[in-house]
Structure formats: C-alpha cells, structure tokens
Design an enzyme around this catalytic site. Structure first.
Site, short mmCIF file in Angstrom:
data_model
loop_
_atom_site.label_atom_id
_atom_site.label_comp_id
_atom_site.label_asym_id
_atom_site.label_seq_id
_atom_site.Cartn_x
_atom_site.Cartn_y
_atom_site.Cartn_z
N HIS A 1 2.04 1.01 6.02
CA HIS A 1 2.77 1.94 6.88
C HIS A 1 4.16 1.47 7.27
CE1 HIS A 1 3.72 4.21 10.57
NE2 HIS A 1 3.19 5.19 9.88
N ARG B 1 -6.92 13.07 1.15
CA ARG B 1 -5.86 13.53 2.07
C ARG B 1 -4.47 13.04 1.65
NH1 ARG B 1 -7.00 9.95 7.41
NH2 ARG B 1 -8.92 11.11 7.34
N THR C 1 -6.65 6.47 10.07
CA THR C 1 -6.58 5.47 9.02
C THR C 1 -7.86 4.64 9.12
OG1 THR C 1 -5.28 3.62 8.14
CG2 THR C 1 -5.23 3.94 10.53
N THR C 2 -8.03 3.64 8.24
CA THR C 2 -9.28 2.87 8.26
C THR C 2 -9.37 2.08 9.56
OG1 THR C 2 -8.90 2.65 5.90
CG2 THR C 2 -10.70 1.38 6.82
N ASP D 1 -0.08 4.49 -0.05
CA ASP D 1 -0.76 5.73 0.39
C ASP D 1 0.18 6.70 1.09
OD1 ASP D 1 -3.08 4.59 -0.50
OD2 ASP D 1 -3.91 4.20 1.49
N HIS D 2 1.06 6.14 1.94
CA HIS D 2 1.85 7.05 2.78
C HIS D 2 3.01 7.71 2.06
CE1 HIS D 2 -0.82 6.43 5.94
NE2 HIS D 2 -0.55 5.14 6.08
N ASN E 1 0.86 -1.19 0.00
CA ASN E 1 0.00 0.00 0.00
C ASN E 1 0.90 1.25 0.00
OD1 ASN E 1 -1.39 2.27 1.15
ND2 ASN E 1 -3.05 0.91 1.74
N HIS F 1 -3.72 -4.46 7.69
CA HIS F 1 -3.79 -3.37 8.67
C HIS F 1 -2.91 -3.67 9.89
CE1 HIS F 1 -5.75 0.47 9.65
NE2 HIS F 1 -5.23 0.18 10.83
N ARG G 1 3.89 18.53 2.27
CA ARG G 1 4.62 19.70 1.79
C ARG G 1 3.91 20.44 0.64
NH1 ARG G 1 9.86 21.92 1.83
NH2 ARG G 1 9.70 21.26 3.98
N HIS H 1 -5.48 3.94 -1.83
CA HIS H 1 -6.81 4.29 -1.31
C HIS H 1 -7.10 5.74 -1.66
CE1 HIS H 1 -9.50 4.56 2.58
NE2 HIS H 1 -10.16 4.88 1.49
N GLU I 1 -11.06 -9.07 2.97
CA GLU I 1 -9.76 -8.75 3.57
C GLU I 1 -10.02 -8.62 5.06
OE1 GLU I 1 -7.24 -5.73 1.83
OE2 GLU I 1 -6.44 -5.21 3.81
N GLU J 1 -8.50 0.83 -3.38
CA GLU J 1 -9.25 0.82 -2.12
C GLU J 1 -10.17 2.03 -2.09
OE1 GLU J 1 -6.61 0.07 1.24
OE2 GLU J 1 -8.05 1.14 2.51
N ARG K 1 -9.21 8.42 -0.83
CA ARG K 1 -10.19 8.79 0.20
C ARG K 1 -11.06 9.92 -0.29
NH1 ARG K 1 -8.86 6.87 5.66
NH2 ARG K 1 -10.53 8.26 6.26
N1 PXP Z 1 -5.73 -2.86 4.14
C1 PXP Z 1 -6.66 -1.89 4.24
C2 PXP Z 1 -8.04 -2.19 3.77
C3 PXP Z 1 -6.33 -0.62 4.76
O1 PXP Z 1 -7.27 0.34 4.86
C4 PXP Z 1 -5.00 -0.39 5.15
C5 PXP Z 1 -4.63 0.95 5.71
O2 PXP Z 1 -4.63 1.92 4.73
C6 PXP Z 1 -4.06 -1.42 5.00
C7 PXP Z 1 -4.46 -2.65 4.51
C8 PXP Z 1 -2.62 -1.23 5.33
O3 PXP Z 1 -2.47 -0.98 6.68
P1 PXP Z 1 -1.06 -0.53 7.24
O4 PXP Z 1 -0.75 0.79 6.62
O5 PXP Z 1 -1.28 -0.46 8.72
O6 PXP Z 1 -0.07 -1.58 6.83
#
Ligand code: PXP
Length: 246
Positions: free
Chosen positions: A219, A53, A104-105, A9-10, A7, A196, A18, A47, A155, A74, A49
C-alpha cells in the site's frame, strides 16, 4: 541482505474502481510489476482474492509470464486457489486467511487450528516445486504449528506493530513479539518474511528484528508512487532497507 517484495494489488484496485467487469483499463498491474522489478524489487506479490476485488485471474497468468524475479502468489487455502497455483507455478505461495468483509488481510492464519488441511496443501506444492509461506501473527503457538506444516517460510504479520507505531510502549511490545517469533521460528528451521502496514516511517525500527529474509510491502509504495513514480518509490524503500544486519 534484506529483500523487498512489492505487492501490486492496489494497482489493480485502482483499475477496478473504474473498469470493474470490463476486463480492460489502466493502470496495469503487469506494467507496475515490470517497473518495480526494474527498480530493484526482489519479488512481486499478487493476491487473487476469492471475490476478485482487485487482482483477476487474467492478471495472475499475465504476471507469471512477465515477472522474472520471484513471483509470490498470495491466496486462501481453498481447492480453487490451490488449482490455480498449481497451474500458474509461482516460485512461492503465501497462504493467508480471507474474509469477504475485511478491507485487507486483517489477521494471521490459524495454522494450529487447521494443520491437516495446510499440510495437504504444502505437500501438493512441494510436489510441484512451489515453496509455501504461512502468514501468521507473531505467536509461538502458530510458529510451532507452522514448523510442523511442511511450509518453508512464515510471513510475520506486522499489522499490530504498524498500528501501534505511534505509541512508544505499544510499539516496543509489538516489536518484542516480532523479535521473539523470528528467533523461535529460526531455531525451528523456518525462514522468515514479514509484511503488512510497513511504510517509509516504521521500516527503520524493524531493523531490530533478526533473521528476516524479505519484507512484503504494498500500500505505501503504490501510494507514494502516485506522487513520485513507482521506480523512485521502490528505490526509496530499498534504500531504507540497506544496512539491515539480520
Ligand atoms: N503481506 C501479506 C500477506 C498481505 O496480505 C499484505 C496485504 O495485502 C501485505 C503483505 C502488504 O501489506 P501492505 O499493503 O499494508 O503493505
């Protein structure tokens, strides 16, 4: 073989910290996806959102073009996101609950409480050849509802397991919930992913959960990449997943 979905996202979270509102800037989620894929990731998750964000609409379009492994989109089950998914055509969508104020979710989807709406989305995705995964807590009622929704995957939310990992009794209780839910889902014909809060420390314990196809991890891989680089962070995770017996 247990697969790894990364993932990213981060990566976008860092960029937005920034460059919010500027439609430019580093680091690039697309470059991260390409690097993760080259390091052996089996799929890439992003994801979009509703509050945009981190990942932006332009990232989703660019990722769709750049990613050649499976792209897992996602999203919340809203009309807007369904439209974007149908236009983007990821291999799979993962439907998640979304609250604006959450970091987060935080919890799983209440599939049992919104079955008709989820069924409609599953139908639309099936027509477009897009698989559906439902992000749910390891709970028999939600698994039963997921099996009636038309989704191919669930999931399982591993957040409670991760949160209680430091306490042996609570950890075992959460592990037992995951084992029971995967066994139940498998018996109903659902395919099972998990995600997660999974990290380099707690992953080995999840080998006790049967029938898992893929772990979605964000993450901790992106965080570890700050020190060791993304290719190595991905490869270290893949190494820990080896030997999973299913
Ligand atoms: N799966 C889903 C459905 C999520 O919402 C997230 C968090 O964005 C993750 C997996 C990944 O979680 P983490 O960032 O804690 O590894």
């Amino acid at each position: 073989m247990l697969k790894l979905g990364v993932n990213i996202d981060h990566v976008a979270t860092l960029r937005e910290a920034r460059y919010r509102g500027q439609r430019q800037g580093e680091p690039s989620p697309v470059d991260a996806a390409i690097a993760a894929e080259a390091a052996g990731a089996h799929s890439i998750t992003a994801h979009l959102r509703e509050d945009r964000r981190h990942i932006l609409d332009a990232d989703i379009a660019a990722l769709r073009k750049a990613v050649s492994v499976r792209f897992n989109f996602e999203m919340a089950n809203t009309a807007e996101m369904v439209r974007i998914a149908l236009r983007t055509k990821p291999e799979i969508v993962c439907l998640v609950p979304e609250k604006r104020e959450e970091v987060t979710t935080e919890g799983g989807l209440d599939v049992a409480g919104q079955l008709p709406a989820l069924k409609r989305t599953c139908k639309k995705m099936a027509k477009a050849d897009i698989e559906v995964s439902l992000f749910i807590n390891p709970d028999a009622k939600q698994v039963d509802a997921a099996a009636r929704s038309g989704a191919q995957f669930i999931e399982l939310h591993t957040g409670q397991f991760a949160e209680h990992f430091g306490n042996a009794r609570a950890r075992q209780r959460e592990l037992n919930r995951l084992i029971a839910a995967t066994a139940h889902a498998h018996s109903l014909g659902l395919r099972v992913n998990a995600g997660h809060g999974i990290n380099y420390e707690n992953l080995a314990t999840l080998h006790a959960v049967p029938h898992l196809e893929e772990l979605n991890i964000g993450h901790c891989i992106i965080s570890h990449a700050v020190s060791v680089g993304l290719p190595r962070a991905v490869k270290e995770m893949l190494r820990l997943m080896k030997g999973y017996r299913g």
